[in-house]
Design a protein around this motif. Structure first.
Motif, PDB file in Angstrom:
ATOM      1  N   SER A   1       0.805  -1.215   0.000  1.00 28.02           N
ATOM      2  CA  SER A   1       0.000   0.000   0.000  1.00 28.02           C
ATOM      3  C   SER A   1       0.843   1.272   0.000  1.00 28.02           C
ATOM      4  O   SER A   1       0.395   2.310  -0.449  1.00 28.02           O
ATOM      5  CB  SER A   1      -0.906   0.035   1.234  1.00 28.02           C
ATOM      6  N   TYR A   2       2.054   1.200   0.565  1.00 26.79           N
ATOM      7  CA  TYR A   2       2.877   2.388   0.760  1.00 26.79           C
ATOM      8  C   TYR A   2       4.305   2.128   0.310  1.00 26.79           C
ATOM      9  O   TYR A   2       4.798   1.008   0.392  1.00 26.79           O
ATOM     10  CB  TYR A   2       2.886   2.798   2.245  1.00 26.79           C
ATOM     11  N   ASP A   3       4.988   3.189  -0.144  1.00 23.42           N
ATOM     12  CA  ASP A   3       6.397   3.045  -0.487  1.00 23.42           C
ATOM     13  C   ASP A   3       7.197   2.656   0.740  1.00 23.42           C
ATOM     14  O   ASP A   3       7.984   1.723   0.711  1.00 23.42           O
ATOM     15  CB  ASP A   3       6.952   4.348  -1.074  1.00 23.42           C
ATOM     16  N   TRP A   4       7.018   3.411   1.816  1.00 22.74           N
ATOM     17  CA  TRP A   4       7.740   3.181   3.067  1.00 22.74           C
ATOM     18  C   TRP A   4       6.774   3.225   4.235  1.00 22.74           C
ATOM     19  O   TRP A   4       5.807   3.982   4.210  1.00 22.74           O
ATOM     20  CB  TRP A   4       8.790   4.276   3.296  1.00 22.74           C
ATOM     21  N   VAL A   5       7.063   2.441   5.249  1.00 24.78           N
ATOM     22  CA  VAL A   5       6.397   2.573   6.546  1.00 24.78           C
ATOM     23  C   VAL A   5       7.484   3.008   7.516  1.00 24.78           C
ATOM     24  O   VAL A   5       8.494   2.317   7.688  1.00 24.78           O
ATOM     25  CB  VAL A   5       5.740   1.262   7.010  1.00 24.78           C
ATOM     26  N   ILE A   6       7.291   4.177   8.111  1.00 22.68           N
ATOM     27  CA  ILE A   6       8.260   4.741   9.054  1.00 22.68           C
ATOM     28  C   ILE A   6       7.489   4.970  10.348  1.00 22.68           C
ATOM     29  O   ILE A   6       6.503   5.708  10.360  1.00 22.68           O
ATOM     30  CB  ILE A   6       8.854   6.058   8.511  1.00 22.68           C
ATOM     31  N   THR A   7       7.946   4.320  11.421  1.00 24.75           N
ATOM     32  CA  THR A   7       7.144   4.326  12.633  1.00 24.75           C
ATOM     33  C   THR A   7       7.976   4.243  13.900  1.00 24.75           C
ATOM     34  O   THR A   7       9.129   3.827  13.869  1.00 24.75           O
ATOM     35  CB  THR A   7       6.128   3.151  12.603  1.00 24.75           C
ATOM     36  N   ASN A   8       7.365   4.648  14.981  1.00 22.99           N
ATOM     37  CA  ASN A   8       7.897   4.476  16.323  1.00 22.99           C
ATOM     38  C   ASN A   8       6.847   3.649  17.063  1.00 22.99           C
ATOM     39  O   ASN A   8       5.999   4.198  17.756  1.00 22.99           O
ATOM     40  CB  ASN A   8       8.108   5.842  16.983  1.00 22.99           C
TER      41      ASN A   8
ATOM     42  N   ALA B   1       6.378  -3.948  18.816  1.00 21.04           N
ATOM     43  CA  ALA B   1       7.291  -3.614  17.721  1.00 21.04           C
ATOM     44  C   ALA B   1       7.458  -4.764  16.738  1.00 21.04           C
ATOM     45  O   ALA B   1       7.510  -4.551  15.524  1.00 21.04           O
ATOM     46  CB  ALA B   1       8.646  -3.178  18.269  1.00 21.04           C
ATOM     47  N   GLU B   2       7.526  -5.974  17.225  1.00 19.20           N
ATOM     48  CA  GLU B   2       7.691  -7.126  16.332  1.00 19.20           C
ATOM     49  C   GLU B   2       6.485  -7.276  15.406  1.00 19.20           C
ATOM     50  O   GLU B   2       6.633  -7.460  14.199  1.00 19.20           O
ATOM     51  CB  GLU B   2       7.875  -8.386  17.172  1.00 19.20           C
ATOM     52  N   GLU B   3       5.280  -7.160  15.957  1.00 20.50           N
ATOM     53  CA  GLU B   3       4.073  -7.257  15.136  1.00 20.50           C
ATOM     54  C   GLU B   3       3.979  -6.101  14.154  1.00 20.50           C
ATOM     55  O   GLU B   3       3.588  -6.282  12.994  1.00 20.50           O
ATOM     56  CB  GLU B   3       2.822  -7.294  16.031  1.00 20.50           C
ATOM     57  N   PHE B   4       4.340  -4.885  14.611  1.00 14.02           N
ATOM     58  CA  PHE B   4       4.355  -3.722  13.718  1.00 14.02           C
ATOM     59  C   PHE B   4       5.308  -3.966  12.547  1.00 14.02           C
ATOM     60  O   PHE B   4       4.979  -3.681  11.395  1.00 14.02           O
ATOM     61  CB  PHE B   4       4.784  -2.466  14.473  1.00 14.02           C
TER      62      PHE B   4
END
Length: 160
Positions: A37-44, A50-53
């Motif tokens: 869906s997205y070029d990049w996923v950038i997250t905190n 975090a593992e599931e994310f």
């Protein structure tokens, strides 16, 4: 994070599980995103998720994933077996100065004893993980406007 990313990318779609005054309110792990869906996923992500994310982010990104997480995310037999052994990050960028983070708000006076790093997975890279350092930069990158909105009181959101 989304405000800063907008300075570098044409389009930024942001969301959070709670209303912090920016982006849509939705649960990243439950929202039905299509693959790529997205070029990049950038997250905190929340540390305990975090593992599931990461696994969901790898599924919905075309080019890669960047996660800002505690350095200790590297530690764990379970994460080694489920992530790092077969899907190591292409870059591990350790902050050399401590990055204070306060849930749901910015606080100019916050301090921390916790180390953070960027974990980056570039889907088109085949090299082994590259260790890098993020040099001291907080003072040079901060702007007074970063703190112009009053912090969100999490008690008002019924968030523990």
């Amino acid at each position: 994070m989304a405000n800063v990313l907008k300075e570098y990318f044409g389009t930024v779609t942001s969301s959070d599980a709670y209303s912090y005054g920016y982006g849509e309110v939705r649960n990243f792990l439950e929202f039905p995103y299509a693959s790529a869906s997205y070029d990049w996923v950038i997250t905190n992500p929340p540390f305990r998720l975090a593992e599931e994310f990461l696994m969901e982010a790898l599924r919905v990104s075309r080019n890669g994933v960047a996660i800002l997480a505690r350095t200790v995310f590297l530690e764990s037999i379970g994460r080694y077996e489920s992530i790092f052994q077969n899907t190591p990050p292409t870059k591990f960028a350790q902050f050399v100065e401590r990055v204070p983070m306060v849930r749901g708000r910015l606080d100019k006076k916050a301090t921390t004893a916790t180390g953070y790093a960027w974990f980056v997975w570039e889907k088109n890279e085949v090299e082994n993980a590259k260790l890098m350092w993020v040099p001291p930069c907080r003072r040079s990158l901060e702007r007074e406007d970063d703190y112009k909105n009053p912090p969100v009181d999490l008690r008002e959101l019924n968030v523990a």
